[in-house]
Design an enzyme around this catalytic site. Structure first.
Site, short mmCIF file in Angstrom:
data_model
loop_
_atom_site.label_atom_id
_atom_site.label_comp_id
_atom_site.label_asym_id
_atom_site.label_seq_id
_atom_site.Cartn_x
_atom_site.Cartn_y
_atom_site.Cartn_z
N THR A 159 -122.93 -33.10 -2.61
CA THR A 159 -121.99 -34.06 -3.17
C THR A 159 -122.00 -34.09 -4.61
OG1 THR A 159 -123.46 -35.94 -3.16
CG2 THR A 159 -121.95 -35.45 -1.21
N HIS A 160 -121.20 -34.41 -5.49
CA HIS A 160 -121.27 -34.25 -6.91
C HIS A 160 -121.65 -32.85 -7.45
CE1 HIS A 160 -120.47 -38.67 -7.19
NE2 HIS A 160 -121.34 -38.56 -6.00
N SER A 281 -115.58 -5.24 -15.94
CA SER A 281 -115.37 -5.71 -17.52
C SER A 281 -115.09 -4.34 -18.21
CB SER A 281 -116.58 -6.34 -17.93
OG SER A 281 -116.67 -6.58 -19.31
N LYS A 287 -120.86 -5.91 -14.61
CA LYS A 287 -119.86 -6.97 -13.90
C LYS A 287 -119.16 -6.58 -13.00
CE LYS A 287 -119.71 -10.54 -15.55
NZ LYS A 287 -118.69 -11.10 -16.48
N TYR A 321 -72.47 -34.12 -6.56
CA TYR A 321 -73.08 -32.94 -7.12
C TYR A 321 -73.14 -33.04 -8.82
CZ TYR A 321 -73.95 -28.24 -8.52
OH TYR A 321 -74.70 -27.02 -9.03
#
Length: 464
Positions: A159-160, A281, A287, A321
């Site tokens: 949580t958080h 990358s 990467k 319309y």
């Protein structure tokens, strides 16, 4: 015979539209996507004219054949659009009239572009909704399949974005599955409400011709015909609701994508994205970037904006319309297109995600994850929860000052704390098994949730 290239409304006017005004109002580049639906709606209308004895059987058959030919030509790219075609409706009517002459000019009797266009959009978006619902169901099934494999795989719950309590990977994945199942349910309910045919409402007040909207609705596969002709041409609730459902779904997909990125973060190492759903990358050879997840997360902004765009268009419009409503299609098309790309990509990424249970287990063994269990052990002995919470917090503060953890406590210290068998609590398997409440992280609960999700999918009614 009227000129098939004249605007459908040209009789009242002695002057052609100004080029810049015509360019503003021309919707063909957008609504050409409705060609198949426009042909279907036109064929249903032809049959309504035949039922009303306004067309002979032979004339109706000729019109239907010409409509099919025009629709096929548009689909295969051989239809030649004209600069004078304002929209897909006028283009198709022109194509039929060029084939059949005055007979083609009889096609529009008893209908307006107002009821025709909203019929087309309803047909189109119902098809899009079925596709999106099907893909979302596939993603739910994918998550359920992986959750079944990992019903006992422990992982830290957070949580958080901080360590909270041990859960199981299966439990975490099913949290996503339940949210997506609600999306499927929303789309199913929306499709029932949307399955209303506006054709026959005319411009606003139906027609003096003896047409039967209910028969037309049945021919087009709708569940019902409109109840009020003004509402039929004014209503864009179905488009707004589709976009709202799509926005919520896209948000759920963005949260799943965020978890894929977090789990595969090298600093955690809980999972690894496959190369097919990663990119490299242009500068850094090492990467392997989670682009599929990142783009899926970002695409939610588009779909949420699509809802905002249409809501801004329709709010405050009087009944009837208005040309403003021409702006309903682009947000709907964009949202459907976006989800049509994101869902398959995420299904593939989830299917091929490689989890690392051993790494997750080591993370789930952090002693602070078990403090709530220890406080609740005191509660079971009659200690008020606030006192149990305070006592556990004080113990943690003391251990932090001493540069120790709960795992460093000896038997005497556990006795002093009030939980003599406290050392046995520092086990993620024991912790998740102890959380036996329905809907919790225990393996039994996870398996029960899987059964409930599968039953819910089995009970689904086919979308309309």
């Amino acid at each position: 015979m009227s000129d098939a290239r004249e605007p459908l409304w040209s009789g009242r006017f002695s002057e052609s539209p100004a080029p810049e005004a015509y360019a503003l109002g021309r919707s063909l580049p957008v609504d050409v996507r409705l060609a198949a639906q426009d042909v279907d709606a036109s064929v249903a209308h032809v049959r309504a004219l035949e039922d009303a004895e306004l067309l002979s059987r032979e004339d109706a058959a000729e019109l239907e054949e010409a409509l099919a030919e025009v629709g096929l030509a548009i689909a295969d790219g051989t239809f030649v659009f004209d600069d004078a075609d304002e929209d897909i409706h006028s283009a198709i009517e022109r194509g039929v009239t060029e084939k059949l002459g005055d007979l083609g000019a009889r096609l529009h009797a008893g209908r307006s572009r107002n009821d025709l266009v909203v019929t087309d959009v309803r047909l189109w978006v119902l098809g899009a909704g079925r596709r999106i619902s099907g893909l979302t169901t596939m993603l739910v099934r994918t998550l359920v399949s992986i959750a079944r494999e990992h019903a006992e795989t422990v992982v830290p719950g957070t949580t958080h974005a901080r360590l909270a309590q041990p859960v199981t990977l299966g439990h975490h994945l099913l949290a996503h599955a339940w949210a997506l199942l609600r999306d499927v349910d929303r789309l199913d309910q929306w499709s029932v409400r949307t399955s209303t045919s506006p054709l026959g409402a005319g411009a606003i007040a139906t027609s003096t011709l003896p047409l039967d909207p209910e028969s037309t609705a049945s021919r087009l596969g709708f569940l019902r015909a409109f109840d009020n002709s003004i509402d039929a041409v004014s209503d864009r609730d179905f488009a707004l609701e589709f976009l709202a459902d799509a926005a919520i779904l896209s948000i759920h997909l963005s949260r799943l994508a965020a978890d894929l990125m977090r789990f595969s973060d090298e600093s955690l190492g809980w999972a690894e994205l496959d190369e097919g759903h990663s990119t490299g990358s242009s500068m850094m050879p090492h990467k392997r970037n989670p682009d599929t997840a990142e783009l899926s997360r970002a695409k939610a902004a588009r779909v949420v904006a699509d809802f905002g765009a249409l809501a801004s268009v329709v709010h405050g419009l009087p009944l009837g319309y208005h040309r403003d409503l021409q702006e309903d299609k682009e947000p709907v098309f964009d949202a459907a297109d976006t989800l049509g790309v994101v869902l398959p990509a995420l299904i593939g990424a989830v299917e091929r995600l490689r989890f690392q249970p051993d790494v997750m287990r080591r993370a789930a063994e952090q002693p602070e994850l078990f403090t709530t269990d220890l406080a609740e052990a005191l509660v079971k002995q009659g200690v008020p929860f606030r006192e149990a919470h305070r006592r556990t917090g004080q113990l943690l503060r003391r251990l932090e000052d001493e540069k120790r953890t709960l795992r460093d406590l000896d038997q005497g210290e556990w006795v002093d704390f009030g939980v003599p068998d406290g050392a046995t609590f520092l086990d993620p398997d024991r912790s998740v098994r102890a959380h036996t409440t329905a809907g919790g992280p225990s393996p039994g609960s996870v398996r029960n949730q899987i059964v409930r999700i599968e039953n819910a999918l089995a009970r689904r009614q086919p979308s309309h």
